[in-house]
Design a protein around this motif. Structure first.
Motif, PDB file in Angstrom:
ATOM      1  N   ASP A 128       0.865  -1.177   0.000  1.00 22.92           N
ATOM      2  CA  ASP A 128       0.000   0.000   0.000  1.00 22.92           C
ATOM      3  C   ASP A 128       0.902   1.227   0.000  1.00 22.92           C
ATOM      4  O   ASP A 128       1.799   1.346   0.848  1.00 22.92           O
ATOM      5  CB  ASP A 128      -0.889   0.011   1.248  1.00 22.92           C
ATOM      6  N   VAL A 129       0.676   2.111  -0.967  1.00 16.75           N
ATOM      7  CA  VAL A 129       1.549   3.264  -1.162  1.00 16.75           C
ATOM      8  C   VAL A 129       0.726   4.553  -1.103  1.00 16.75           C
ATOM      9  O   VAL A 129      -0.351   4.637  -1.704  1.00 16.75           O
ATOM     10  CB  VAL A 129       2.290   3.173  -2.512  1.00 16.75           C
ATOM     11  N   ALA A 130       1.252   5.543  -0.401  1.00 14.88           N
ATOM     12  CA  ALA A 130       0.566   6.832  -0.254  1.00 14.88           C
ATOM     13  C   ALA A 130       1.101   7.850  -1.251  1.00 14.88           C
ATOM     14  O   ALA A 130       2.315   8.031  -1.390  1.00 14.88           O
ATOM     15  CB  ALA A 130       0.747   7.352   1.171  1.00 14.88           C
ATOM     16  N   PHE A 131       0.179   8.525  -1.975  1.00 14.10           N
ATOM     17  CA  PHE A 131       0.499   9.597  -2.918  1.00 14.10           C
ATOM     18  C   PHE A 131       0.018  10.923  -2.322  1.00 14.10           C
ATOM     19  O   PHE A 131      -1.172  11.086  -2.034  1.00 14.10           O
ATOM     20  CB  PHE A 131      -0.201   9.353  -4.260  1.00 14.10           C
ATOM     21  N   ASN A 178      12.082  -5.254  -7.106  1.00  8.81           N
ATOM     22  CA  ASN A 178      10.871  -5.220  -6.258  1.00  8.81           C
ATOM     23  C   ASN A 178      11.182  -4.872  -4.799  1.00  8.81           C
ATOM     24  O   ASN A 178      10.634  -3.905  -4.254  1.00  8.81           O
ATOM     25  CB  ASN A 178      10.120  -6.551  -6.347  1.00  8.81           C
ATOM     26  N   PRO A 179      12.052  -5.634  -4.119  1.00  9.93           N
ATOM     27  CA  PRO A 179      12.335  -5.299  -2.713  1.00  9.93           C
ATOM     28  C   PRO A 179      13.048  -3.949  -2.564  1.00  9.93           C
ATOM     29  O   PRO A 179      12.866  -3.255  -1.548  1.00  9.93           O
ATOM     30  CB  PRO A 179      13.203  -6.461  -2.229  1.00  9.93           C
ATOM     31  N   GLU A 180      13.847  -3.569  -3.554  1.00 11.62           N
ATOM     32  CA  GLU A 180      14.533  -2.285  -3.488  1.00 11.62           C
ATOM     33  C   GLU A 180      13.534  -1.125  -3.556  1.00 11.62           C
ATOM     34  O   GLU A 180      13.693  -0.093  -2.881  1.00 11.62           O
ATOM     35  CB  GLU A 180      15.552  -2.167  -4.628  1.00 11.62           C
ATOM     36  N   ILE A 181      12.505  -1.302  -4.372  1.00  9.64           N
ATOM     37  CA  ILE A 181      11.477  -0.265  -4.482  1.00  9.64           C
ATOM     38  C   ILE A 181      10.711  -0.148  -3.176  1.00  9.64           C
ATOM     39  O   ILE A 181      10.402   0.961  -2.702  1.00  9.64           O
ATOM     40  CB  ILE A 181      10.528  -0.596  -5.659  1.00  9.64           C
ATOM     41  N   VAL A 182      10.412  -1.290  -2.555  1.00 10.09           N
ATOM     42  CA  VAL A 182       9.717  -1.275  -1.266  1.00 10.09           C
ATOM     43  C   VAL A 182      10.554  -0.527  -0.231  1.00 10.09           C
ATOM     44  O   VAL A 182      10.046   0.301   0.542  1.00 10.09           O
ATOM     45  CB  VAL A 182       9.429  -2.720  -0.801  1.00 10.09           C
ATOM     46  N   THR A 196       0.254  -5.422  -6.378  1.00 10.55           N
ATOM     47  CA  THR A 196       1.107  -6.613  -6.197  1.00 10.55           C
ATOM     48  C   THR A 196       2.302  -6.566  -7.157  1.00 10.55           C
ATOM     49  O   THR A 196       3.030  -7.548  -7.279  1.00 10.55           O
ATOM     50  CB  THR A 196       0.297  -7.901  -6.470  1.00 10.55           C
ATOM     51  N   THR A 197       2.492  -5.428  -7.824  1.00  8.77           N
ATOM     52  CA  THR A 197       3.630  -5.273  -8.746  1.00  8.77           C
ATOM     53  C   THR A 197       4.400  -4.007  -8.395  1.00  8.77           C
ATOM     54  O   THR A 197       4.310  -2.992  -9.105  1.00  8.77           O
ATOM     55  CB  THR A 197       3.138  -5.198 -10.207  1.00  8.77           C
ATOM     56  N   PRO A 198       5.173  -4.038  -7.307  1.00 10.01           N
ATOM     57  CA  PRO A 198       5.939  -2.839  -6.935  1.00 10.01           C
ATOM     58  C   PRO A 198       6.808  -2.296  -8.060  1.00 10.01           C
ATOM     59  O   PRO A 198       7.038  -1.083  -8.155  1.00 10.01           O
ATOM     60  CB  PRO A 198       6.793  -3.325  -5.754  1.00 10.01           C
ATOM     61  N   TRP A 199       7.273  -3.198  -8.955  1.00 12.18           N
ATOM     62  CA  TRP A 199       8.162  -2.773 -10.027  1.00 12.18           C
ATOM     63  C   TRP A 199       7.495  -1.783 -10.977  1.00 12.18           C
ATOM     64  O   TRP A 199       8.176  -1.089 -11.739  1.00 12.18           O
ATOM     65  CB  TRP A 199       8.702  -3.982 -10.791  1.00 12.18           C
TER      66      TRP A 199
END
Length: 943
Positions: free
Chosen positions: A208-211, A378-382, A239-242
């Motif tokens: 979940d990402v806040a804008f 993916n994990p780096e973006i998280v 489900t696709t952080p990339w």
């Protein structure tokens, strides 16, 4: 005791009781091939009305399975029936040869680093070996076709024809270049068709990402607030952080209610129905400050969580509230719906961020993640989102995700420059391709009827057709693009014809080795040669163009348009679909008049066949054990419109049904022993009444059989023919005529009348079963008596010498129908009496029938011959009013009394008669047999 066996006309035939099909069929195949049977069929069919069944090409990879057998046998049944019906019905088989599966097989076998030219060479060789193996198995099924001259999509002429078909569509204005998300496999380095996608479970990071909202005043107004006292954030779930680096918008549903939730230090924008669930996921408490409809939030801008760019709110109906936050982050390069929404809101192709290269690695200049694989990123973006205080939740979930059907690796949607056929491009006649296709569907007949709404729905909703692929083994898209403008060469259509001429001589390799200067001259430096290949559905979907009018010229007067396409139900999405679109784009109509769809094979419990379940039936195993005719009969006797259940037990039951048909045919042949139709055939008016009825019954059935074949109702053909063998023949007629056949004089009218009926019935029956039981029917045909036969049943036509009873025939259909009902009732009484051990064989029984006036009138018309019909030694008729100590029957107006005859048995006919033993010279015979052996012979009138 004298042996009278030699005085009987006993049945005799070389036609064996046991089919021994697995052993005999290969010999028959060889005989057909040696005599050039298919070519002889073509020769005798010349000049007839034409019926074209265009073969949907199976893929040239792997052994044939049961679905292939079903498909080819159904086609063969239709073609053979049409040939018998007086049509010129050629059948040219085909194979689909290009595409990823073969290229992948070659790569697995030889490695990936061979070079494009070598890959194409090996692919062509591999496809040919697969075709030969499949062809052998199809021939073993008894399928008649031009096997020496099949069409193959990799034939040079057909490859050239496909380029010409594409040129016609380019000329019509249907083909364009566009950017669009397509299913992309990093291992293939290519877009995949829907049919090449499968779904498997995959573990993914769900975040979940806040804008951050940068237009707080607009957001406040939308929620009916004077101002926002805290920072506000729209929250997305993915489900696709990339895909976050490629975010360019967020989508909300116009009709959903959204809430502004105070969580202490900030406000969160969430779908109202998902507030409680979302807060729990974030381990936060909050209060709903206000609510607003999604449509009021349109165009409000938010800040990308990682980069200095805006992410506006767009409205989209595809947003759901079954999971997440009710707000969908939109990366238009990596999602079909995202792409469509952003394009709708005016985003130009060159504004769409395409950050991932063909190999799954981010472009080098992407901040933070450039040069990384998206899966590694993916994990780096998280982590980066967490450092930026924009991460509200991160969990690992397991979900169904699309994978490459060959490599079994995860796919992504990826916007790439591809070539498309536009569904809504305006044609020269004013109609779009979609409109033309929908109109063509209305003009097409569907069997079964549910195929029509299925195909219609697919055309109504389908997007533009992406026809380009990035592969080596495929027909090229022979375009030249201007290096600066990116536009097609203005002489593209003419250039494509020049390419087609080269491909006609050298195959697709001609394009790939072509120096642009050969065609463009001094312009060559200004243009680049496209290296994309065509989707394999374009290969098969254009076969109507180059096969029906070109390499095999099978079209008739109305043009290159088949009467019938026949494939499995998956082809509404496949071959039926692609052929419809190309046919409409090129010719303005569908390339077929009728579509027939069959279902898939399952086991007897309805389960899909799989090796793990151990329920796979291999056609080669069936032909090697039971024979191809058993497999063909199972196909014909199964309702192909739905799932087709099969198992070893079902096939064994089919073999039992086959034996009934075979044994009936054998009885007919055996009792034609000594019959010469040139000299012994009896005219209809001179035949006995029962024999005329039998031929009439066959004539009625033949009308139904031909109509069922023409309507593709093969189950009806099987059921009606099998019922005729069991009931009208086996249960009535053949039982009755045995006495007359065996005991009357060999050259008597009574016997020849019966043999005439048997001859007519055998001739007709052989043809009825020929399209289905091809081996058996030709074997029967060869055993039929008479001169002037063709070399094969398949060089003949429906039998035309059957006749119907006239309406004024006093022994007509209704009469014999009533007699048959009486016989059924008497048979049941006899069977019950035998069970009770009151009588033994029917001929050792005397019966008294107590009947009403109507039944009496019928039975007395047969005079003494009623006993032959009921197969008893004596029949006495009495009024039903005198019935005492009788058996009731199911037939109103009929009661039965039975007893064992007290008279001696005739050693020749086995009837128990009063006069047996009264003739000094022949004490063991009845008077009738004495007359038949030593006299002029008995006279029969009716039966």
């Amino acid at each position: 005791m004298t042996d009278y066996k030699a005085t009987l006309n006993l049945p005799d035939t070389a036609f064996p009781m046991r089919g021994n099909l697995a052993k005999r069929e290969p010999d028959m195949l060889k005989a057909w091939q040696d005599k050039g049977l298919y070519q002889k069929i073509r020769e005798i069919s010349a000049g007839r009305p034409v019926f074209i069944l265009h073969d949907g090409p199976p893929y040239a990879n792997g052994n044939i399975h049961l679905g292939h057998a079903v498909n080819k046998v159904l086609k063969d049944i239709i073609v053979k029936a049409k040939t018998l019906d007086g049509y010129d019905a050629p059948y040219v088989p085909g194979w689909d040869c290009h595409g990823l599966p073969i290229e992948h097989k070659v790569e697995v076998t030889y490695g990936k680093n061979m070079g494009a030219d070598k890959t194409r060479e090996l692919c062509r060789e591999y496809a040919q070996t697969q075709i030969e193996g499949q062809k052998e198995d199809f021939i073993r099924l008894g399928v008649f076709a031009d096997w020496d001259n099949p069409y193959k999509t990799m034939d040079f002429a057909n490859e050239a024809g496909e380029i010409r078909a594409l040129a016609k569509m380019v000329e019509g204005g249907y083909v364009f270049k566009g950017l669009k998300p397509v299913n992309w496999c990093f291992d293939c380095g290519s877009a995949l068709a829907e049919a090449e996608v499968e779904y498997q479970d995959k573990k993914s990071l769900a975040i979940d990402v806040a804008f951050h909202c940068v237009e707080a005043d607009k957001l406040a107004t939308a929620f009916g607030l004077n101002e926002l006292t805290k920072p506000a954030f729209a929250v997305i779930w993915t489900t696709t952080p990339w895909t976050i680096p490629a975010n360019q918008a967020m989508n909300i549903h116009p009709e959903f209610e959204y809430a502004l939730v105070d969580t202490g230090d900030r406000l969160l924008l969430l779908a109202a129905d998902l507030v409680e669930e979302s807060l729990a996921r974030y381990e936060l408490e909050g209060t709903v400050v206000a609510k607003a409809a999604g449509q009021t939030l349109e165009h409000i801008n938010f800040q990308h969580p990682l980069y200095d760019r805006l992410s506006p709110l767009y409205l989209a109906d595809y947003v759901g509230i079954d999971a997440g936050t009710g707000i969908v982050h939109s990366a238009p390069a990596y999602g079909e719906d995202d792409f469509a929404t952003c394009r709708h809101y005016g985003m130009a192709f060159d504004q769409i961020l395409n950050l991932v290269k063909a190999d799954g690695v981010y472009i080098e200049d992407l901040p933070f993640f450039g040069g990384m694989s998206i899966w590694d990123a993916n994990p780096e973006i998280v982590t980066k989102l967490s450092e930026s205080d924009r991460l509200l939740s991160c969990k690992t979930i397991k979900h169904s995700y699309m994978h490459c059907w060959r490599h079994k690796t995860p796919l992504i949607y990826r916007a790439t420059a591809q070539w498309f056929v536009g569904m809504d491009k305006q044609a020269s006649n004013g109609d779009t391709l979609r409109e033309q296709a929908l109109s063509a569907i209305e003009q097409t007949k569907f069997v079964p009827a549910w195929g029509k709404p299925r195909l219609h729905g697919m055309i109504v909703n389908r997007p533009d057709w992406c026809i380009s692929r990035q592969r080596n083994w495929g027909v090229p898209i022979p375009f030249f693009l201007h290096k600066e403008s990116g536009e097609l060469h203005p002489n593209t259509v003419a250039l494509m014809e020049q390419v087609a001429l080269k491909v006609e001589q050298e195959g697709i390799e001609a394009w790939f080795k072509l120096d642009a200067a050969e065609l463009l001259g001094n312009e060559a430096d200004q243009y680049e040669k496209v290296t994309d290949t065509l989707d394999v559905w374009f290969d098969s979907g254009t076969t109507h163009w180059h096969v029906l009018r070109g390499s095999h010229s099978m079209g008739h007067e109305q043009g290159p348009r088949a009467d019938l396409y026949l494939e499995g139900s998956d082809q509404h999405r496949g071959w039926f679909h692609s052929s419809l679109l190309t046919g409409c784009a090129i010719d303005g109509h569908a390339p077929y008049r009728e579509l027939l769809t069959h279902g898939f094979t399952v086991d007897e419990k309805g389960y899909k066949m799989s090796k793990s379940l151990g329920n796979v039936i291999v056609p080669q195993e069936v032909t090697d054990t039971l024979g191809a005719d058993i497999l063909r009969l199972w196909i014909a006797s199964t309702d192909y419109s739905g799932e087709m259940a099969v198992s070893k037990q079902i096939l064994q039951r089919t073999a039992d049904s086959y034996r009934r048909i075979r044994n009936t045919s054998r009885f007919l042949l055996a009792n034609l022993n000594g019959f010469n139709p040139e000299t012994d055939l009896v005219a209809p008016d001179d035949m006995l009444a029962l024999d005329r009825w039998a031929v009439d019954a066959a004539a009625q059935l033949q009308v139904k059989v031909i109509e069922a074949y023409n309507s593709y109702r093969f189950l009806d053909v099987y059921q009606q023919v099998h019922h005729f063998c069991v009931q009208e023949l086996g249960g009535f007629y053949l039982d009755i005529i045995k006495d007359r056949q065996y005991t009357t004089k060999a050259d008597s009218l009574a016997r020849h009348s019966c043999q005439t009926a048997l001859f007519h019935i055998a001739q007709a029956l052989t043809r009825w079963i020929a399209p289905i039981l091809s081996f058996t029917s030709d074997e029967i045909y060869e055993a039929l008596p008479g001169e002037g036969k063709k070399e094969s049943i398949f060089l003949d036509a429906w039998y035309t010498n059957l006749f119907e009873l006239s309406a004024d025939d006093s022994f007509g259909r209704d009469f014999w129908g009533r007699i048959l009902a009486v016989k059924d009732a008497v048979n049941k009484s006899l069977e019950q009496a035998r069970t009770e051990k009151l009588v033994k064989a029917s001929l050792s029984t005397e019966i008294t029938l107590y009947v009403d006036d109507e039944i009496y009138q019928d039975l007395q018309r047969l005079k003494d011959e009623v006993r032959f019909v009921l197969i008893t030694s004596e029949v006495i008729l009495k009024p039903i009013s005198e019935a005492v100590d009788t058996r009731d029957t199911e037939l109103p107006g009929l009661k039965v009394s039975l007893k064992t005859s007290e008279h001696a048995k005739c050693e020749r006919c086995w009837h128990h008669r009063e006069d047996v033993g009264t003739h000094n010279d022949h004490p063991e015979l009845c008077s009738r047999c004495i007359e038949n052996v030593y006299g002029e012979g008995e006279a029969r009138q009716f039966a």
